[in-house]
Design a protein around this motif. Structure first.
Motif, PDB file in Angstrom:
ATOM      1  N   PRO A 486       0.833  -1.208   0.000  1.00 52.91           N
ATOM      2  CA  PRO A 486       0.000   0.000   0.000  1.00 52.91           C
ATOM      3  C   PRO A 486       0.868   1.258   0.000  1.00 52.91           C
ATOM      4  O   PRO A 486       1.155   1.824   1.048  1.00 52.91           O
ATOM      5  N   LEU A 487       1.250   1.690  -1.199  1.00 52.16           N
ATOM      6  CA  LEU A 487       2.189   2.808  -1.285  1.00 52.16           C
ATOM      7  C   LEU A 487       1.522   4.144  -0.944  1.00 52.16           C
ATOM      8  O   LEU A 487       2.208   5.131  -0.740  1.00 52.16           O
ATOM      9  N   TYR A 488       0.184   4.159  -0.856  1.00 55.20           N
ATOM     10  CA  TYR A 488      -0.463   5.398  -0.411  1.00 55.20           C
ATOM     11  C   TYR A 488      -0.231   5.600   1.087  1.00 55.20           C
ATOM     12  O   TYR A 488      -0.378   6.689   1.613  1.00 55.20           O
ATOM     13  N   ILE A 489       0.162   4.523   1.806  1.00 58.44           N
ATOM     14  CA  ILE A 489       0.490   4.674   3.234  1.00 58.44           C
ATOM     15  C   ILE A 489       1.986   4.903   3.404  1.00 58.44           C
ATOM     16  O   ILE A 489       2.420   5.783   4.130  1.00 58.44           O
ATOM     17  N   TYR A 490       2.780   4.069   2.740  1.00 57.58           N
ATOM     18  CA  TYR A 490       4.219   4.040   3.044  1.00 57.58           C
ATOM     19  C   TYR A 490       5.086   4.822   2.064  1.00 57.58           C
ATOM     20  O   TYR A 490       6.295   4.754   2.110  1.00 57.58           O
ATOM     21  N   LYS A 491       4.466   5.512   1.105  1.00 60.61           N
ATOM     22  CA  LYS A 491       5.191   6.379   0.151  1.00 60.61           C
ATOM     23  C   LYS A 491       6.050   5.614  -0.848  1.00 60.61           C
ATOM     24  O   LYS A 491       5.894   5.754  -2.037  1.00 60.61           O
ATOM     25  N   LEU A 524       9.486 -11.418   4.174  1.00 60.33           N
ATOM     26  CA  LEU A 524       8.083 -11.130   3.899  1.00 60.33           C
ATOM     27  C   LEU A 524       7.821 -11.682   2.506  1.00 60.33           C
ATOM     28  O   LEU A 524       8.340 -11.173   1.513  1.00 60.33           O
ATOM     29  N   ILE A 525       7.033 -12.775   2.431  1.00 56.10           N
ATOM     30  CA  ILE A 525       6.890 -13.455   1.141  1.00 56.10           C
ATOM     31  C   ILE A 525       5.535 -13.196   0.490  1.00 56.10           C
ATOM     32  O   ILE A 525       5.311 -13.551  -0.658  1.00 56.10           O
ATOM     33  N   ARG A 526       4.609 -12.583   1.223  1.00 54.90           N
ATOM     34  CA  ARG A 526       3.311 -12.304   0.635  1.00 54.90           C
ATOM     35  C   ARG A 526       2.730 -11.057   1.264  1.00 54.90           C
ATOM     36  O   ARG A 526       2.889 -10.839   2.467  1.00 54.90           O
ATOM     37  N   SER A 527       2.071 -10.253   0.463  1.00 56.42           N
ATOM     38  CA  SER A 527       1.470  -9.034   0.990  1.00 56.42           C
ATOM     39  C   SER A 527       0.334  -8.610   0.066  1.00 56.42           C
ATOM     40  O   SER A 527       0.403  -8.803  -1.150  1.00 56.42           O
ATOM     41  N   GLN A 528      -0.745  -8.093   0.639  1.00 57.90           N
ATOM     42  CA  GLN A 528      -1.846  -7.556  -0.161  1.00 57.90           C
ATOM     43  C   GLN A 528      -2.627  -6.579   0.696  1.00 57.90           C
ATOM     44  O   GLN A 528      -2.628  -6.689   1.928  1.00 57.90           O
ATOM     45  N   TYR A 529      -3.256  -5.606   0.054  1.00 58.03           N
ATOM     46  CA  TYR A 529      -4.073  -4.661   0.801  1.00 58.03           C
ATOM     47  C   TYR A 529      -5.425  -4.522   0.119  1.00 58.03           C
ATOM     48  O   TYR A 529      -5.624  -4.980  -0.995  1.00 58.03           O
ATOM     49  N   SER A 543      -7.230  -0.296   3.363  1.00 56.50           N
ATOM     50  CA  SER A 543      -6.363  -0.743   4.470  1.00 56.50           C
ATOM     51  C   SER A 543      -5.644   0.456   5.081  1.00 56.50           C
ATOM     52  O   SER A 543      -5.295   1.404   4.377  1.00 56.50           O
ATOM     53  N   GLY A 544      -5.379   0.369   6.367  1.00 57.49           N
ATOM     54  CA  GLY A 544      -4.621   1.429   7.042  1.00 57.49           C
ATOM     55  C   GLY A 544      -3.326   0.859   7.595  1.00 57.49           C
ATOM     56  O   GLY A 544      -3.127  -0.363   7.586  1.00 57.49           O
TER      57      GLY A 544
END
Ligand SMILES: Nc1nc2c(ncn2[C@@H]2O[C@H](COP(=O)(O)OP(=O)(O)OP(=O)(O)O)[C@@H](O)[C@H]2O)c(=O)[nH]1
Ligand SMILES: [Mg+2]
Length: 684
Positions: A486-491, A524-529, A543-544
């Motif tokens: 989620p690049l809208y959170i973490y830039k 970290l092998i999997r991620s989704q928002y 997601s936040g």
């Protein structure tokens, strides 16, 4: 005329003579009229009452003097291994170091530990072989010891007459004025040593040994010292003053001066925190670039700031008020109430917080003798921890006990005495126990999927934990693409990686048995928002950050459970020199302490034993040595490694929301909702 500045550390094994040498240097530089004595408690450093009573240095101290056109800020450090944290902080602000070695004892365990740290940090280092006046002092033996156990790249800078007597004197070699003397042989020897790393010196040496210009050779020598390719060795006696003058006059010429980029953005590092007469906090800062002036507002750590209300620098034995402090200098800053040891100040407030020595391996619970005194004790020990963060004050939620981490018994006694004299609080200690670590034993993976019924958080996370070789620590790796972040959170990916690393390492503060997890790679092998217009599998409320932050501990702990961990305890390596006829009394005691020593050497009627010992037994053994060896045995020990615990596995009470128990964790974390401030993370 602008002066060069040299921030110089004096380091050594305990009792090698650092404080006495500091005193003698101040005297030779004309700062004091007569050198004080450690044994009489009259030195410029070692000013704490406890230091004077015990005759050992506990805290690093700064003094300043001038030689030629160089201002030297000297940091006298403690040598006792219980106070290694003080040395660690000083290391990051040094331009150069003098490593003191006793001419009688030679290279000792702490000498090697310090040497390794200096090498790793590339600190240009000179040796000073002290105590040449003492009976049993060696010359060739000590040089061979340094060459054999520390480095071959040494250059003896003089010879000694009357070794081992009060009249021991030093004949310097390769000094600035050697051109006046006919010492072709000495210059040739120096050239030979320098030629190893320098073809120009080699060529000149081969061309004409007699015509080697000594000024040129000295420049070459200084260059190799700066690049840590060469280490001049001075001999002398801090007590009689022999050889100290020579050392003093070489410091500015051989060690590199601090960079003085006064124009850049201000940046500095806090290496010591003290208290002023009114109890106000004083930060000792080494400036790397830029300038800080009184009334400036400065940033430090990641997110704190404050206004500087006063600045003092060290000048010829005293602290002097200044309006500003600039690159290269060391200063005391007042007014920064939230500042802590290790903070970077100013522009580069990123914390490059490396650890060069092993962390404390013991802990104990502190108990106020006055039953109602716990809040005061907590406040006092928290204040002490500001000056010594490695004591790592913790309070466990259940028993409400205050724990501190320790290097050893002497540090414990110092904490006890400090609480009594400075805060008027009498304390007792519960049993001292080792601080263990947990090592994962096999690969473990776990995941939680977005929108799965059992997952209350709006995120997918998959984590794999792989064991890594002992001593390598923890590494966090990202094996996901930016489309799943989620690049809208973490830039950007870097800040996502930094945030995940933070969540993961916080979780690993307490493993399956409550101990720090180490020696593993976490991927970290999997991620989704989740997002309103996403594909069906990822469509939903946005997601936040809290979704990722709160889900991470759960997944990490699930992976860790699959990996399994083995609890390991700290083990010391010890060396005991004792008269051979005391062995019959000693060996049964060692056996009772579960120590199986090996005879490392026998010389005359002396014997050297070496072996491993669990850290909890070190103090007991140390106390047994004098009565069992007629006071003649000398034991040294230092942390060596962690080893799997044999017997019952010790556990440590949890201080976090316990992600080990899924239901309890969800219950506590969800019940608390998303109020940011309430989320207590492990070890925070
Ligand atoms: N004979 C002799 N004794 C010395 C010399 N230098 C120091 N000492 C003695 O050695 C003891 C330790 O000296 P310190 O200067 O406190 O040593 P230190 O390295 O600062 O010790 P810590 O800071 O506690 O690690 C004292 O009793 C000193 O008097 C020396 O050159 N010759
Ligand atoms: Mg000292």
């Amino acid at each position: 005329m602008p002066r060069g500045i040299l921030n110089l550390g004096i380091l050594a094994h305990v009792d090698a003579g650092k404080t006495t040498l500091t005193e003698r240097l101040l005297y030779c530089a004309g700062v004091i009229d007569a050198p004080g004595s450690v044994d009489e408690g009259t030195t410029q450093t070692d000013t704490l009452a406890l230091e004077r009573q015990r005759g050992i240095t506990i805290k690093s101290a700064v003094v300043s003097f001038t030689v030629g056109d160089t201002t030297i800020n000297l940091i006298d450090t403690p040598g006792h291994p219980d106070f290694i944290a003080e040395v660690e902080r000083a290391l990051s602000v040094l331009d150069g170091a003098v490593l003191v070695v006793s001419a009688v004892e030679g290279v000792q365990p702490q000498t090697r530990i310090l040497w390794r740290a200096l090498q790793r940090l590339c600190v240009p280092t000179l040796f000073f072989v002290n105590k040449i006046d003492r009976r049993g002092a060696g010359y060739d033996r000590v040089l061979a010891d340094i060459a054999g156990r520390l480095t071959q790249a040494i250059i003896p800078m003089g010879s000694v007459s009357g070794l081992g007597t009060r009249g021991a004197a030093v004949v310097p070699e390769y000094t600035d004025d050697t051109d006046d003397r006919d010492d072709t042989a000495a210059r040739a020897r120096l050239a030979e040593l320098l030629a190893e790393h320098d073809d120009a010196v080699l060529a000149a040496y081969l061309d004409d040994q007699a015509a080697l210009p000594s000024g040129w050779l000295r420049e070459k020598l200084a260059g190799q010292v700066r690049d840590t390719l060469a280490h001049p060795v001075y001999f002398g006696s801090a007590i009689t003053g022999a050889g100290v003058e020579a050392l003093l006059h070489e410091l500015g010429g051989l060690l590199p001066a601090a960079g003085q980029d006064a124009g850049g953005l201000p940046s500095g590092r806090v290496f010591k925190v003290g208290r002023g007469p009114a109890g106000d906090k004083i930060a000792y800062v080494r400036m790397f670039s830029g300038t800080i002036a009184t009334r400036d507002r400065v940033r430090f750590g990641h997110d704190r700031d404050g206004k500087v209300t006063a600045i003092s620098v060290f000048a010829d034995g005293a602290a002097v008020r200044r309006e500003e402090v600039t690159a290269g200098q060391i200063a005391m800053l007042s007014g920064l109430a939230d500042i802590r040891i290790g903070d970077m100040i100013g522009a580069a407030s990123q914390d490059a917080d490396g650890h060069y020595f092993a962390p404390p391996t013991l802990e104990t619970a502190l108990v106020a003798r006055d039953p109602g005194g716990k809040p005061r004790l907590h406040a006092a020990i928290t204040e002490i921890a500001e000056q010594d963060p490695l004591i790592n004050v913790r309070q466990d939620d259940i028993r409400q006990e205050i724990y501190v981490s320790l290097y050893g018994e002497v540090q414990k006694q110092v904490i006890e005495a400090t609480l009594a004299t400075e805060y008027g609080i009498e304390v007792g200690f519960r049993e001292t126990t080792p601080i263990c670590v947990e090592r994962p034993v096999r690969t473990g993976t776990a995941e939680e999927i977005l929108h799965a019924p059992a997952n209350p958080f709006l995120a997918t996370l998959g984590i794999r934990i792989d064991p890594a070789p002992p001593g390598t620590g923890t590494a966090v790796r990202l094996a996901v693409g930016h489309q799943s972040v989620p690049l809208y959170i973490y830039k950007n990916m870097e800040s996502f990686a930094a945030a995940m690393e933070d969540y993961i390492t916080r979780t690993l503060h307490q493993g399956l048995y409550g101990w720090q997890v180490t020696d593993c790679t976490v991927s970290l092998i999997r991620s989704q928002y989740s997002v309103a217009d996403g594909p069906p599998s990822a469509r939903g409320p946005l997601s936040g950050p809290q979704d990722f932050r709160k889900l991470t501990p759960l997944v990490v702990m699930a992976a860790l459970k699959r990996a399994g961990t083995v609890v390991c305890e700290p083990v010391h390596r010890f060396r005991l020199e004792t008269p051979a006829d005391t062995l019959t009394g000693l060996l049964p005691v060692l056996a009772r302490l579960h120590v199986v020593p090996a005879v490392a050497a026998t010389r005359d009627s002396w014997c050297t034993l070496e072996g491993d010992i669990p850290v909890t037994r070190v103090h007991e053994l140390r106390q047994q040595i004098p009565p069992l060896t007629r006071g003649e045995g000398v034991m040294e020990s230092s942390f060596d490694r962690y080893e799997p615990v044999r017997g019952p596995v010790p556990t440590r009470p949890r201080t976090d929301d316990n992600p080990l128990n899924r239901e309890e964790y969800l219950d506590r974390v969800l019940r608390r909702g998303v109020r940011e401030k309430d989320v207590r993370q492990t070890g925070g």
